[in-house]
Design an enzyme around this catalytic site. Structure first.
Site, PDB file in Angstrom:
ATOM      1  N   MET A 159      -5.419  14.257  -6.942  1.00  0.00           N
ATOM      2  CA  MET A 159      -4.721  14.999  -5.652  1.00  0.00           C
ATOM      3  C   MET A 159      -5.503  15.158  -4.428  1.00  0.00           C
ATOM      4  O   MET A 159      -6.504  16.319  -4.053  1.00  0.00           O
ATOM      5  CB  MET A 159      -4.807  16.355  -6.270  1.00  0.00           C
ATOM      6  N   ILE A 162      -3.987  11.558   0.110  1.00  0.00           N
ATOM      7  CA  ILE A 162      -2.541  11.122  -0.158  1.00  0.00           C
ATOM      8  C   ILE A 162      -1.592  12.228  -1.087  1.00  0.00           C
ATOM      9  O   ILE A 162      -0.525  12.286  -0.342  1.00  0.00           O
ATOM     10  CB  ILE A 162      -2.933   9.827  -0.376  1.00  0.00           C
ATOM     11  N   ARG A 243      -3.317   1.248  -7.255  1.00  0.00           N
ATOM     12  CA  ARG A 243      -4.100  -0.257  -7.569  1.00  0.00           C
ATOM     13  C   ARG A 243      -3.080  -0.466  -8.493  1.00  0.00           C
ATOM     14  O   ARG A 243      -2.588   0.407  -9.662  1.00  0.00           O
ATOM     15  CB  ARG A 243      -5.258  -0.493  -7.659  1.00  0.00           C
ATOM     16  N   GLU A 272      -1.649  -9.417  -7.623  1.00  0.00           N
ATOM     17  CA  GLU A 272      -1.109  -8.831  -6.070  1.00  0.00           C
ATOM     18  C   GLU A 272      -2.218 -10.577  -6.195  1.00  0.00           C
ATOM     19  O   GLU A 272      -2.523 -10.976  -5.865  1.00  0.00           O
ATOM     20  CB  GLU A 272      -1.658  -7.947  -5.884  1.00  0.00           C
ATOM     21  N   HIS A 291       2.561  -4.843  -1.288  1.00  0.00           N
ATOM     22  CA  HIS A 291       1.459  -3.688  -0.582  1.00  0.00           C
ATOM     23  C   HIS A 291       1.233  -3.587   0.585  1.00  0.00           C
ATOM     24  O   HIS A 291       0.183  -3.552   1.339  1.00  0.00           O
ATOM     25  CB  HIS A 291       0.309  -3.723  -1.256  1.00  0.00           C
ATOM     26  N   ALA A 293       1.657   0.692   1.699  1.00  0.00           N
ATOM     27  CA  ALA A 293       2.211   1.817   2.081  1.00  0.00           C
ATOM     28  C   ALA A 293       1.220   2.433   3.035  1.00  0.00           C
ATOM     29  O   ALA A 293       2.159   3.138   3.856  1.00  0.00           O
ATOM     30  CB  ALA A 293       1.556   2.567   0.863  1.00  0.00           C
TER      31      ALA A 293
HETATM   32  C1  GLV Z   1      -4.659   0.150   0.728  1.00  0.00           C
HETATM   33  O1  GLV Z   1      -4.339  -0.473  -0.091  1.00  0.00           O
HETATM   34  C2  GLV Z   1      -5.478   0.378   0.320  1.00  0.00           C
HETATM   35  O2  GLV Z   1      -6.418   1.020   0.214  1.00  0.00           O
HETATM   36  O3  GLV Z   1      -6.005   0.919   1.892  1.00  0.00           O
END
Ligand code: GLV
Length: 332
Positions: A159, A162, A243, A272, A291, A293
């Site tokens: 928590m 994000i 990850r 990856e 990957h 986001a």
């Molecule tokens: C992306 O994966 C980041 O850690 O910013």
């Protein structure tokens, strides 16, 4: 300023943040790796030796071998919030300051988490795949019957910024939100009505969606394995935007294939990029993205600018907005 202008910074991927790198050129001497792919290891090692600072991506390993050979290096600014590619303990011993990019990408990552959740639960990606394969022949919703996200129970593991941004969005979906994290967050509980679970197993058993938001460390590697997937409910989904190595991919494949869970949506995989022959790609109820986001145009720009501020701050001896190891300065 004149001293700063003699400093040399190596950038391992310019094309991702061209505006920020143009800005960086106003302060220091900049050398960039011109390709879209990562520089080979020998190039990174040589550039680390010749540079005062480096701007790295998550695929660039900054480890003891590199740090041992880089006496001139003062700062490594990772263009990411995650820092599992950097041995921070070694960097601190070597007097190398390390930074990441917190505070600018959590909202984009939370948007994306919901995108993945909706995509897998409501068969959006599956439907798209079927149409492109020429499979939409009649009006028939039955192969696409999904699971509602609204009103479901969401279990958030980790928590931080994000996880909290995901919980905020979950309010609008009338979701009950459980969370597991090392430390309890009473302020977030009061503000968002989320419920703490000190025991992750309990959260796994109670949730319809489980979403991972922990950084990758020795403690979180394979935090979701066969045992944890067994604890999840058969109608539940796993979402991973952190990850890949946090999840055991073989156990995940088996759990989805045998119906122990209903599906998974992954923005990150192990390894990856995921090889085209990976068994996870054969499962219709698994959604995988490359990957991305955090990758909205505006967020990537902000990450670039913050990364540059960190490098310039470290080399100028002024403030670094997001230094992970300020103690390193004492070891120079
Ligand atoms: C992306 O994966 C980041 O850690 O910013």
């Amino acid at each position: 300023m004149s001293e700063l202008s003699t400093k040399r910074v190596f950038v391992t991927r310019e094309h991702i943040i061209p505006e920020a790198i143009a800005h960086l050129r106003q302060f220091v001497e900049v050398e960039v790796w011109p390709e879209r792919s990562a520089p080979p290891r020998e190039v990174i090692l040589r550039k680390a030796l010749e540079s005062d600072g480096m701007i790295t991506e998550i695929t660039d390993q900054v480890d003891k071998e590199l740090l041992d050979q880089a006496p001139r290096l003062k700062v490594v600014a990772n263009r990411a919030v995650g820092m599992d590619n950097i041995d921070i303990g070694e960097a601190t011993k070597h007097g190398v300051l390390v930074s990441n990019t917190p505070g600018v990408l959590h909202e984009s990552c939370a948007d994306f988490t919901f995108g993945l959740m909706l995509s897998v639960a409501r068969n959006i990606a599956f439907g798209d795949r079927r149409i492109r394969a020429g499979e939409w022949k009649v009006f028939d919703q039955i192969p696409y019957l999904g699971t509602d996200v609204h009103g479901a129970t969401l279990g958030i593991i980790g928590m931080g910024l994000i996880g909290t941004a995901v919980a905020r969005r979950a309010q609008a979906f009338d979701m009950r939100v459980l969370y597991h994290s090392r430390s309890r967050k009473p302020e977030v509980e009061d503000r968002l009505g989320v419920e703490w679970r000190p025991d992750m197993d309990g959260l796994l058993g109670e949730s319809d969606f489980v979403s991972l938001h922990v950084p990758l460390t020795a403690d979180t590697e394979r935090i979701i394995g066969r045992r944890e997937l067994d604890l999840m409910q058969p109608h539940s989904f796993l979402i991973n935007t952190t990850r890949g190595p946090t999840v055991d991919p073989v156990a995940l494949y088996e759990a989805v294939k045998t119906g122990k869970i209903a599906g998974a949506a992954l923005d990150v995989t192990d390894p990856e990029p995921i090889p085209i022959g990976d068994p996870l790609l054969t499962l219709p109820n698994v959604v995988i993205s490359p990957h991305i986001a955090s990758a909205s145009s505006s967020t990537v720009k902000k990450m670039g600018e913050l990364t540059v501020q960190n490098v310039v701050g470290a080399l100028a001896g002024t403030a670094m907005p997001s230094c992970l190891n300020p103690k390193a300065a004492a070891n120079r």
